[in-house]
Write an enzyme that holds these catalytic residues in place. Structure first.
Site, PDB file in Angstrom:
ATOM      1  N   GLU A  73       0.894  -1.156  -0.022  1.00  0.00           N
ATOM      2  CA  GLU A  73      -0.092  -0.120  -0.026  1.00  0.00           C
ATOM      3  C   GLU A  73       0.810   1.366  -0.023  1.00  0.00           C
ATOM      4  O   GLU A  73       1.839   1.567   0.970  1.00  0.00           O
ATOM      5  CB  GLU A  73      -0.940   0.146   1.355  1.00  0.00           C
ATOM      6  CG  GLU A  73      -1.803   1.260   1.414  1.00  0.00           C
ATOM      7  CD  GLU A  73      -2.714   1.425   2.512  1.00  0.00           C
ATOM      8  OE1 GLU A  73      -2.228   0.736   3.518  1.00  0.00           O
ATOM      9  OE2 GLU A  73      -3.294   2.371   2.849  1.00  0.00           O
ATOM     10  N   HIS A  96      13.159  -2.624   5.733  1.00  0.00           N
ATOM     11  CA  HIS A  96      13.102  -2.601   4.407  1.00  0.00           C
ATOM     12  C   HIS A  96      11.833  -3.872   3.857  1.00  0.00           C
ATOM     13  O   HIS A  96      11.507  -4.264   4.903  1.00  0.00           O
ATOM     14  CB  HIS A  96      14.440  -3.426   3.660  1.00  0.00           C
ATOM     15  CG  HIS A  96      14.727  -4.498   4.264  1.00  0.00           C
ATOM     16  ND1 HIS A  96      15.594  -4.801   5.310  1.00  0.00           N
ATOM     17  CD2 HIS A  96      14.239  -5.859   3.983  1.00  0.00           C
ATOM     18  CE1 HIS A  96      15.982  -6.084   5.591  1.00  0.00           C
ATOM     19  NE2 HIS A  96      15.125  -6.799   4.838  1.00  0.00           N
ATOM     20  N   LYS A 127      29.708  -8.238   3.010  1.00  0.00           N
ATOM     21  CA  LYS A 127      30.276  -9.637   3.268  1.00  0.00           C
ATOM     22  C   LYS A 127      29.165 -10.589   2.740  1.00  0.00           C
ATOM     23  O   LYS A 127      29.306 -11.606   2.358  1.00  0.00           O
ATOM     24  CB  LYS A 127      30.027  -9.910   4.785  1.00  0.00           C
ATOM     25  CG  LYS A 127      31.162  -9.287   5.668  1.00  0.00           C
ATOM     26  CD  LYS A 127      30.975  -9.517   7.231  1.00  0.00           C
ATOM     27  CE  LYS A 127      32.447  -8.647   7.697  1.00  0.00           C
ATOM     28  NZ  LYS A 127      32.130  -9.018   9.242  1.00  0.00           N
ATOM     29  N   MET A 128      27.718 -10.143   2.377  1.00  0.00           N
ATOM     30  CA  MET A 128      26.833 -10.898   2.033  1.00  0.00           C
ATOM     31  C   MET A 128      26.526 -10.769   0.505  1.00  0.00           C
ATOM     32  O   MET A 128      25.792 -10.095  -0.011  1.00  0.00           O
ATOM     33  CB  MET A 128      25.502 -10.884   2.956  1.00  0.00           C
ATOM     34  CG  MET A 128      25.826 -11.102   4.154  1.00  0.00           C
ATOM     35  SD  MET A 128      24.208 -10.441   5.218  1.00  0.00           S
ATOM     36  CE  MET A 128      23.227 -12.122   5.203  1.00  0.00           C
ATOM     37  N   GLU A 149      15.383  -5.152  -0.351  1.00  0.00           N
ATOM     38  CA  GLU A 149      16.183  -6.315  -0.318  1.00  0.00           C
ATOM     39  C   GLU A 149      15.703  -7.189  -1.469  1.00  0.00           C
ATOM     40  O   GLU A 149      14.701  -7.287  -2.128  1.00  0.00           O
ATOM     41  CB  GLU A 149      16.145  -7.067   0.786  1.00  0.00           C
ATOM     42  CG  GLU A 149      17.251  -8.163   0.851  1.00  0.00           C
ATOM     43  CD  GLU A 149      17.341  -8.881   2.287  1.00  0.00           C
ATOM     44  OE1 GLU A 149      16.332  -8.676   3.210  1.00  0.00           O
ATOM     45  OE2 GLU A 149      17.996  -9.949   2.566  1.00  0.00           O
TER      46      GLU A 149
END
Lengths: 188, 188
Positions: free
Chosen positions: B106, B133, B163-164, B179
């Site tokens: 929304e 997020h 790092k990810m 994300e």
């Protein structure tokens, strides 16, 4: 050039039943398989939040990711149907399942906030504003309100308050607003 | 007494595959049929947001609710599968459908913000923090990143940064973080 090649859009039209307005674009083929998976909220105290989201709203904790070296944990919850609960995958398959669903709630706990009496998160509904709320639909708004009252849940807006009597807002343990709607009362 | 009657919990156990932790409660029967329906974000300019959420992420605008006397509009979007798009209900049934789904976004537009050059909303990721997020899962992270680059989307974190390496964060037109994950890379 790669960029212009990728951006030579192949689109499919929006469904005729959907709303056509300035800004609405056709659906790019590159978005095929995208899914709105989750919403992340930071929480002060995981025990209190887990009690609320499982014991009041009936969610299930599907996955926990711990990042001890960075001092935070992530909790992923879903409100599942009975059929979904009976057919949940296990282990790694459950983690992958979690990231393929819609309607996942991710809660982020930064270590230590639960012991910091003055600590609180920002709900987004006072300045500076941004995020507003999450929403659960329920089969029966009055029964849901009675249930929340029985559990001592705080209300931001009871159905009878304000102009819109078909919606309520409760608050989670961090003060985030949760809208409660009964879908069949939401036709225009 | 009504309260104690309502709160005499009839519960069903959490599925054995799910995570059992301090705080996790059994599922109350009163939450049967509850569903995590939507997440609300305030936006500055509906045209820009609709272009992004439909033209880049491939969502469909299911419902618009206009509150002209209170100077705001609400836009409800979903990322639908092809089968869902081909079987969308119409009119009032579509509004009811919208409030029964999971994974609805929304967007709230307060009139005039789009013409206020200095106006912006708070992403939740600087002080005061709260909401973090939303997240979309995608079938192929690299292909999604190439698509976002082709569309000029801003990145908060590219997969190769930090790092990810199996996640990215893009920004929507208001600076909210989104994300991007490929589910099968998310097993522990």
């Amino acid at each position: 050039m790669t960029v212009s090649h990728v951006s030579s859009d192949i689109t499919v039209p929006q469904p005729s039943q959907s709303v056509q307005l300035t800004g609405v674009c056709d659906i790019p083929s590159q978005s095929s398989g995208f899914r709105f998976n989750h919403t992340m909220l930071r929480i002060k105290d995981p025990k209190r939040s887990l009690e609320f989201y499982t014991g009041v709203l009936g969610m299930t904790l599907l996955c926990v990711k711990r990042f001890e070296q960075m001092s935070f944990d992530l909790y992923f919850l879903a409100k599942l149907s009975e059929a979904e609960r009976q057919n949940l995958p296990e282990g790694d398959d459950l983690a992958i399942y979690t990231f393929r669903q819609r309607g996942i709630l991710e809660l982020t706990h930064n270590y230590g906030t639960e012991d910091d009496e003055g600590f609180s998160y920002h709900s987004g509904n006072s300045e500076p504003k941004g995020f507003g709320h999450i929403c659960f639909c329920v089969p029966d708004l009055s029964a849901a309100v009675a249930w929340f009252d029985a559990k001592g849940v705080a209300f931001q807006k009871r159905p009878e308050e304000g102009k819109m009597n078909n919606i309520a807002f409760i608050k989670d343990p961090d003060g985030y607003w949760i809208e409660i709607v009964q879908a069949d009362l939401m036709a225009d």
